[in-house]
Structure formats: structure tokens, C-alpha cells
Design a protein around this motif. Structure first.
Motif, PDB file in Angstrom:
ATOM      1  N   VAL A 106       0.853  -1.187   0.000  1.00 21.83           N
ATOM      2  CA  VAL A 106       0.000   0.000   0.000  1.00 21.83           C
ATOM      3  C   VAL A 106       0.890   1.239   0.000  1.00 21.83           C
ATOM      4  O   VAL A 106       2.015   1.194   0.500  1.00 21.83           O
ATOM      5  CB  VAL A 106      -0.959   0.047   1.214  1.00 21.83           C
ATOM      6  N   PRO A 107       0.384   2.335  -0.548  1.00 24.39           N
ATOM      7  CA  PRO A 107       1.163   3.574  -0.474  1.00 24.39           C
ATOM      8  C   PRO A 107       1.337   4.005   0.979  1.00 24.39           C
ATOM      9  O   PRO A 107       0.425   3.874   1.788  1.00 24.39           O
ATOM     10  CB  PRO A 107       0.310   4.586  -1.229  1.00 24.39           C
ATOM     11  N   LEU A 108       2.506   4.493   1.319  1.00 23.81           N
ATOM     12  CA  LEU A 108       2.781   4.943   2.673  1.00 23.81           C
ATOM     13  C   LEU A 108       2.110   6.290   2.920  1.00 23.81           C
ATOM     14  O   LEU A 108       2.236   7.210   2.125  1.00 23.81           O
ATOM     15  CB  LEU A 108       4.292   5.061   2.893  1.00 23.81           C
ATOM     16  N   LYS A 109       1.387   6.373   4.028  1.00 22.55           N
ATOM     17  CA  LYS A 109       0.725   7.620   4.415  1.00 22.55           C
ATOM     18  C   LYS A 109       1.191   8.001   5.810  1.00 22.55           C
ATOM     19  O   LYS A 109       1.525   7.134   6.617  1.00 22.55           O
ATOM     20  CB  LYS A 109      -0.793   7.449   4.426  1.00 22.55           C
ATOM     21  N   GLY A 110       1.181   9.282   6.106  1.00 22.17           N
ATOM     22  CA  GLY A 110       1.616   9.774   7.407  1.00 22.17           C
ATOM     23  C   GLY A 110       0.845   9.180   8.563  1.00 22.17           C
ATOM     24  O   GLY A 110       1.405   8.911   9.624  1.00 22.17           O
ATOM     25  N   GLU A 111      -0.454   8.948   8.378  1.00 16.90           N
ATOM     26  CA  GLU A 111      -1.276   8.415   9.465  1.00 16.90           C
ATOM     27  C   GLU A 111      -0.880   6.993   9.847  1.00 16.90           C
ATOM     28  O   GLU A 111      -1.154   6.542  10.958  1.00 16.90           O
ATOM     29  CB  GLU A 111      -2.753   8.468   9.104  1.00 16.90           C
ATOM     30  N   TYR A 112      -0.187   6.289   8.962  1.00 13.57           N
ATOM     31  CA  TYR A 112       0.243   4.933   9.276  1.00 13.57           C
ATOM     32  C   TYR A 112       1.340   4.921  10.346  1.00 13.57           C
ATOM     33  O   TYR A 112       1.597   3.890  10.955  1.00 13.57           O
ATOM     34  CB  TYR A 112       0.743   4.203   8.034  1.00 13.57           C
ATOM     35  N   ALA A 113       1.977   6.044  10.595  1.00 12.33           N
ATOM     36  CA  ALA A 113       3.032   6.119  11.612  1.00 12.33           C
ATOM     37  C   ALA A 113       2.481   5.825  13.002  1.00 12.33           C
ATOM     38  O   ALA A 113       3.236   5.435  13.897  1.00 12.33           O
ATOM     39  CB  ALA A 113       3.696   7.494  11.585  1.00 12.33           C
ATOM     40  N   ASP A 114       1.182   6.001  13.203  1.00  8.35           N
ATOM     41  CA  ASP A 114       0.557   5.739  14.501  1.00  8.35           C
ATOM     42  C   ASP A 114       0.278   4.255  14.737  1.00  8.35           C
ATOM     43  O   ASP A 114      -0.106   3.867  15.838  1.00  8.35           O
ATOM     44  CB  ASP A 114      -0.748   6.518  14.633  1.00  8.35           C
ATOM     45  N   ILE A 115       0.438   3.424  13.712  1.00  8.50           N
ATOM     46  CA  ILE A 115       0.157   1.994  13.821  1.00  8.50           C
ATOM     47  C   ILE A 115       1.340   1.299  14.491  1.00  8.50           C
ATOM     48  O   ILE A 115       2.490   1.536  14.140  1.00  8.50           O
ATOM     49  CB  ILE A 115      -0.102   1.381  12.435  1.00  8.50           C
ATOM     50  N   ASN A 116       1.024   0.460  15.469  1.00 13.38           N
ATOM     51  CA  ASN A 116       2.051  -0.278  16.208  1.00 13.38           C
ATOM     52  C   ASN A 116       1.804  -1.775  16.106  1.00 13.38           C
ATOM     53  O   ASN A 116       0.661  -2.223  15.917  1.00 13.38           O
ATOM     54  CB  ASN A 116       2.029   0.114  17.691  1.00 13.38           C
ATOM     55  N   VAL A 117       2.871  -2.540  16.273  1.00  6.83           N
ATOM     56  CA  VAL A 117       2.741  -3.989  16.380  1.00  6.83           C
ATOM     57  C   VAL A 117       1.796  -4.272  17.539  1.00  6.83           C
ATOM     58  O   VAL A 117       1.833  -3.597  18.561  1.00  6.83           O
ATOM     59  CB  VAL A 117       4.122  -4.638  16.618  1.00  6.83           C
ATOM     60  N   ASP A 118       0.932  -5.239  17.390  1.00  3.48           N
ATOM     61  CA  ASP A 118      -0.061  -5.660  18.390  1.00  3.48           C
ATOM     62  C   ASP A 118      -1.302  -4.777  18.437  1.00  3.48           C
ATOM     63  O   ASP A 118      -2.165  -4.997  19.287  1.00  3.48           O
ATOM     64  CB  ASP A 118       0.534  -5.779  19.800  1.00  3.48           C
ATOM     65  N   ASP A 119      -1.424  -3.770  17.567  1.00  4.31           N
ATOM     66  CA  ASP A 119      -2.688  -3.026  17.486  1.00  4.31           C
ATOM     67  C   ASP A 119      -3.768  -3.971  16.962  1.00  4.31           C
ATOM     68  O   ASP A 119      -3.505  -4.837  16.124  1.00  4.31           O
ATOM     69  CB  ASP A 119      -2.568  -1.838  16.524  1.00  4.31           C
TER      70      ASP A 119
END
Length: 82
Positions: free
Chosen positions: A2-15
Motif C-alpha cells: 500500500v502507499p505509505l501515508k503519514g497516518e500509518y506512523a501511529d500503527i504499532n505492532v499488536d494493534d
């Protein structure tokens, strides 16, 4: 991919993430692809193109959140505590 978006920076392992997966295998041991992922606690969709009707998916997500408290996983028709 998927294209990288700034909002993806908030995603963490185990979310927690919610997916709709389709398969020709009735036990879902194999499937071809996941088109979109929804992270309800962040209200973020990850996907290249909106394949799902997102309002409908969010309604299902809200209903599941009411029926199954945090810390429980729905697995093969049963509920397991994490």
C-alpha cells in the motif's frame, strides 16, 4: 503493498485490526489476499483502494465492540480471552 501515508506512523505492532477475508477454503487455511484493514481504535484504513463499503464495515465493527469486550478474541465461533 500500500502507499505509505503519514497516518500509518501511529500503527504499532499488536494493534487490533479487523479484516474481511474471503477464501475458497471453507476453513480459511488459505486465501489469496487481504484488500483492506481497519484499525478501529485509530480509525485508520489501510489499503490501496477502498474495496469495502467502509460505513458498513464500521457498523459491523461497532456492533462487535459492543458484543465482545476488549481482551476477547472471536476464533472459530468461540471466544477466547487474551
Amino acid at each position: 503493498k500500500v502507499p505509505l501515508k503519514g497516518e500509518y506512523a501511529d500503527i504499532n505492532v499488536d494493534d487490533d485490526v479487523e479484516l474481511i477475508v474471503t477464501s475458497d477454503d471453507p476453513y480459511f487455511y488459505t486465501f489469496q489476499a487481504v484488500r483492506e484493514a481497519y484499525l478501529p481504535y485509530l480509525n485508520i484504513w489501510v489499503g490501496e483502494y477502498p474495496f469495502l463499503e467502509r460505513r458498513g464495515m464500521m457498523s459491523v465493527s461497532d456492533r462487535l465492540a459492543r458484543e465482545f469486550p476488549p481482551g476477547q478474541v472471536v476464533d472459530e465461533g468461540s471466544i477466547e480471552t487474551r
